[in-house]
Design a protein around this motif. Structure first.
Motif, PDB file in Angstrom:
ATOM      1  N   ASN A  23      32.051  50.065  12.922  1.00  0.00           N
ATOM      2  CA  ASN A  23      30.911  50.973  12.647  1.00  0.00           C
ATOM      3  C   ASN A  23      31.598  51.706  11.371  1.00  0.00           C
ATOM      4  N   ALA A  24      32.540  52.454  11.736  1.00  0.00           N
ATOM      5  CA  ALA A  24      33.166  53.273  10.602  1.00  0.00           C
ATOM      6  C   ALA A  24      33.546  52.508   9.217  1.00  0.00           C
ATOM      7  N   ALA A  25      34.081  51.190   9.458  1.00  0.00           N
ATOM      8  CA  ALA A  25      34.364  50.258   8.256  1.00  0.00           C
ATOM      9  C   ALA A  25      33.189  49.735   7.660  1.00  0.00           C
ATOM     10  N   LEU A  26      32.163  49.535   8.381  1.00  0.00           N
ATOM     11  CA  LEU A  26      30.839  49.105   7.802  1.00  0.00           C
ATOM     12  C   LEU A  26      30.174  50.354   6.929  1.00  0.00           C
ATOM     13  N   MET A  27      30.453  51.681   7.602  1.00  0.00           N
ATOM     14  CA  MET A  27      30.034  52.715   6.775  1.00  0.00           C
ATOM     15  C   MET A  27      30.510  53.020   5.595  1.00  0.00           C
ATOM     16  N   ILE A  28      31.888  52.883   5.462  1.00  0.00           N
ATOM     17  CA  ILE A  28      32.694  53.108   4.173  1.00  0.00           C
ATOM     18  C   ILE A  28      32.284  51.817   3.129  1.00  0.00           C
ATOM     19  N   ALA A  29      32.160  50.778   3.576  1.00  0.00           N
ATOM     20  CA  ALA A  29      31.797  49.722   2.502  1.00  0.00           C
ATOM     21  C   ALA A  29      30.349  50.026   2.142  1.00  0.00           C
ATOM     22  N   GLU A  30      29.321  50.721   2.647  1.00  0.00           N
ATOM     23  CA  GLU A  30      28.216  50.968   2.200  1.00  0.00           C
ATOM     24  C   GLU A  30      28.425  52.151   1.164  1.00  0.00           C
ATOM     25  N   SER A  31      29.411  52.975   1.685  1.00  0.00           N
ATOM     26  CA  SER A  31      29.256  54.188   0.794  1.00  0.00           C
ATOM     27  C   SER A  31      30.154  53.986  -0.579  1.00  0.00           C
ATOM     28  N   LEU A  32      30.911  52.830  -0.404  1.00  0.00           N
ATOM     29  CA  LEU A  32      31.918  52.419  -1.794  1.00  0.00           C
ATOM     30  C   LEU A  32      31.053  51.626  -2.740  1.00  0.00           C
ATOM     31  N   TYR A  89      38.452  36.314   7.392  1.00  0.00           N
ATOM     32  CA  TYR A  89      39.177  37.302   6.807  1.00  0.00           C
ATOM     33  C   TYR A  89      39.705  37.104   5.429  1.00  0.00           C
ATOM     34  N   LYS A  90      39.171  37.966   4.596  1.00  0.00           N
ATOM     35  CA  LYS A  90      39.576  37.720   3.142  1.00  0.00           C
ATOM     36  C   LYS A  90      40.823  38.240   2.932  1.00  0.00           C
ATOM     37  N   ASN A  91      41.296  37.688   1.526  1.00  0.00           N
ATOM     38  CA  ASN A  91      42.725  38.194   1.044  1.00  0.00           C
ATOM     39  C   ASN A  91      42.498  39.779   0.249  1.00  0.00           C
ATOM     40  N   VAL A  92      42.965  40.555   0.722  1.00  0.00           N
ATOM     41  CA  VAL A  92      42.958  41.712   0.116  1.00  0.00           C
ATOM     42  C   VAL A  92      44.092  42.225  -0.726  1.00  0.00           C
ATOM     43  N   SER A  93      44.819  41.238  -0.797  1.00  0.00           N
ATOM     44  CA  SER A  93      46.152  41.869  -1.443  1.00  0.00           C
ATOM     45  C   SER A  93      46.073  42.703  -2.961  1.00  0.00           C
ATOM     46  N   ASN A  94      44.873  42.153  -3.701  1.00  0.00           N
ATOM     47  CA  ASN A  94      44.754  42.598  -5.007  1.00  0.00           C
ATOM     48  C   ASN A  94      43.273  43.283  -4.814  1.00  0.00           C
ATOM     49  N   ALA A  95      42.768  43.642  -3.663  1.00  0.00           N
ATOM     50  CA  ALA A  95      41.478  44.503  -3.684  1.00  0.00           C
ATOM     51  C   ALA A  95      41.513  45.774  -4.412  1.00  0.00           C
ATOM     52  N   LYS A  96      40.503  46.039  -4.956  1.00  0.00           N
ATOM     53  CA  LYS A  96      40.428  47.178  -5.731  1.00  0.00           C
ATOM     54  C   LYS A  96      40.116  48.494  -4.767  1.00  0.00           C
ATOM     55  N   ARG A  97      39.445  48.208  -3.925  1.00  0.00           N
ATOM     56  CA  ARG A  97      39.084  49.282  -2.750  1.00  0.00           C
ATOM     57  C   ARG A  97      40.160  49.240  -1.734  1.00  0.00           C
ATOM     58  N   GLN A  98      40.444  50.432  -1.562  1.00  0.00           N
ATOM     59  CA  GLN A  98      41.504  50.567  -0.193  1.00  0.00           C
ATOM     60  C   GLN A  98      41.040  51.703   0.568  1.00  0.00           C
TER      61      GLN A  98
END
Ligand SMILES: Cc1cc2nc3c(=O)[nH]c(=O)nc-3n(C[C@H](O)[C@H](O)[C@H](O)COP(=O)(O)OP(=O)(O)OC[C@H]3O[C@@H](n4cnc5c(N)ncnc54)[C@H](O)[C@@H]3O)c2cc1C
Length: 521
Positions: A512-521, A76-85
């Protein structure tokens, strides 16, 4: 080098590691002391014969070898400063597993949950069981962990096509579930263990910089040009993100209505309605283990039953061996039951939903339209509550009838002991349940009794109503992208979207929804 072997053992042998080692040594023609370790890969019960057997597949290690980890731990990555939310509405299995998957992908999840955290939720559930009324935001359906948190925690799924089911078990194991979830043919966690696992999942999300907001009911979507921008919550806050996962479960009727008012397309879908039946566990053990005494080494027996009555399926649902019936409504003046069990499955009762498949076309004409099936479900739940209130003024008492009396259309003057804590009251379910349900249930029970002689008995009781086994609504989405058919960036997901049922398939849908979102972003 390890060897994988298949053993057929007695329940007593399978219970004890040194007996398994002895049986493995015999199988491999080795002295027992050469076996240094073993790793169970698969375990199931074969109860088809008079004497039940345990089928075990195990990796056997000899001459000092040791097993290595059976799966790779998630990173699991640290997403504190992630651009994508991504906003996730709902912290049931679909919402939580979507959040964990987003962390693996480096995307920040922001979870909005209408209910309380799991510890405070327990307090509201205790009040409900004591007949002190329902908290409509914190109950068996709403709150951290979603509907499955105080359940049997059965983790098997019939839908193997959706994805890697074993990965779900590994993630549960990573967050504290017993080793057995990795190899049991029918794994289950139990309502005493699930809350702790849910807390560990919460900690993972928070430690990585994700957000979780409890008592934050989403009350509106922010949509511009058919694209999701964010949402508002009941406390007046706005949240903005690149996408929104709608993981609301199938009990959030107010949220469905809000979505319909906002012009989000919804569809009525087939669902199921029936009762919960409870037998003495000893009787189910006798029926399933062919009269053999269960003894100390076999688990409380389970069953899975299905028949067809006048073109509709009648089937058992969410069978809880050694369990309890629980009040699973999420609203006032409504009676809904479901089942749960602790990890040991050691109560003296066996309960299961027995439900009838209902198609939207089966419903009277006043229940048409997108919300028609949901309104019908609400009508039956309210009727059930009214019928219980005829005999008792306690808010969570449920109407009940002895099983044989129900099948034969007779009143039950008395009722047997029942695990349902708020209490049961005698009622003519055979008379007031709609005919499309009661007549099929009566025939269905007769069919089950033909298969397992003694299943229909007055030592068993039926309790009304089991109405939340599946969603009466679908939030239609694109088959490929999983986005809502009209609103870009909106991902209806899990049981409430009408595409999953049960903990495992809902969790898979979230991933699966999370994977789809990653693909579309
Ligand atoms: C008592 C019981 C026992 C069960 N036993 C089993 C079992 O043994 N095995 C099994 O596979 N399944 C079982 N189920 C079914 C299983 O729990 C569900 O299939 C599963 O939880 C669905 O997951 P989900 O994430 O789609 O929705 P849910 O788990 O229903 O989660 C939805 C979440 O969204 C939240 N929410 C809703 N609306 C809003 C809103 N507007 N804003 C913010 N939050 C919102 C709710 O509070 C809830 O926490 C059981 C269910 C119950 C009630």
């Amino acid at each position: 080098m390890s060897q994988t072997i298949n053993l057929i053992l007695t329940p007593k042998q399978a219970h004890d590691i040194s007996s398994i080692k002895k049986a493995a040594a015999l199988f491999l023609h080795l002295p027992a002391n050469q076996i240094t370790d073993l790793q169970i890969v698969r375990k199931s019960i074969d109860a088809r014969q008079q004497t039940p057997k345990i089928l075990l597949t195990a990796n056997i290690f000899t001459n000092g070898e040791k097993p290595t980890a059976t799966y790779s731990a998630p990173v699991y990555k640290n997403v504190s400063n992630a651009k994508r939310q991504v906003i996730i509405v709902g912290s049931g299995p679909s919402g939580l597993f979507a959040a964990l998957q987003l962390l693996e992908l480096g995307i920040k999840p922001i979870i909005l949950e209408r209910g309380k955290d799991v510890s405070n939720r327990k307090i509201d559930i205790a009040q409900l069981n004591r007949n002190n009324g329902i908290n409509t935001e914190s109950n068996y359906c709403f709150g951290e962990g979603g509907a499955g948190t105080f359940s049997d925690g059965k983790l098997y799924s019939r839908s193997k096509k959706r994805g890697n089911i074993q990965r779900i078990m590994e993630i549960f194991h990573f967050h504290g579930a017993n080793d057995s979830v990795l190899y049991e043919a029918h794994p289950h966690i139990g309502s005493d263990k699930l809350p702790q696992i849910i807390k560990h999942i919460r900690q993972t999300i928070l430690d990585c910089g994700g957000e979780i907001h409890f008592e934050s009911k989403m009350t509106g979507l922010i949509i511009e040009d058919k694209r999701i921008k964010g949402c508002t919550t009941a406390d007046g806050k706005n949240y903005f993100a690149d996408a929104l996962i709608l993981a609301i479960g199938h009990s959030a009727h107010d949220t469905y209505r809000m979505l319909a008012q906002q012009g989000v397309t919804l569809e009525a879908k087939g669902f199921a309605l029936g009762v919960r039946v409870e037998h003495p566990q000893s009787l189910i053990d006798q029926l399933m283990y062919h009269g053999a005494v269960r003894g100390d080494y076999l688990p409380a027996a389970a069953y899975s039953l299905v028949t067809q009555v006048r073109d509709r399926g009648v089937y058992s649902f969410c069978m809880c061996p050694g369990g309890h019936i629980v009040p699973a409504s999420s609203g006032k003046e409504s009676c809904v039951v479901n089942g749960m069990s602790a990890s040991q499955r050691n109560s003296q009762y066996a309960n299961s939903g027995i439900v009838v498949e209902i198609h939207p076309d089966d419903l009277p004409k006043e229940y048409k339209g997108a919300l028609g099936a949901l309104e019908y479900q609400e009508m039956v739940e309210h009727l059930c509550w009214q019928e219980a209130q005829r005999v008792s003024d306690k808010p969570s008492v449920a109407p009940a009838q002895r099983l044989k009396d129900f099948v034969e259309g007779k009143a039950s003057a008395t009722l047997p002991q029942c695990s349902y804590l708020p209490g049961i009251a005698p009622s003519r379910l055979d008379l007031w349940l709609p005919d499309i349900i009661s007549q099929r249930l009566q025939q269905g029970f007769r069919d089950f009794d033909r298969k397992y002689k003694g299943f229909v008995t007055n030592d068993a009781v039926i309790v009304g109503v089991e109405s939340r086994s599946s969603s009466p609504i679908r939030i239609p989405r694109d088959r490929e992208t999983m986005q809502h058919i009209e609103i870009h960036g909106l991902y209806p997901c899990g049981e409430g979207a009408g595409y999953a049922g049960g903990i495992t398939s809902s969790a898979m849908d979230g991933i699966n929804a999370a994977l789809m979102i990653a693909e579309s972003l």
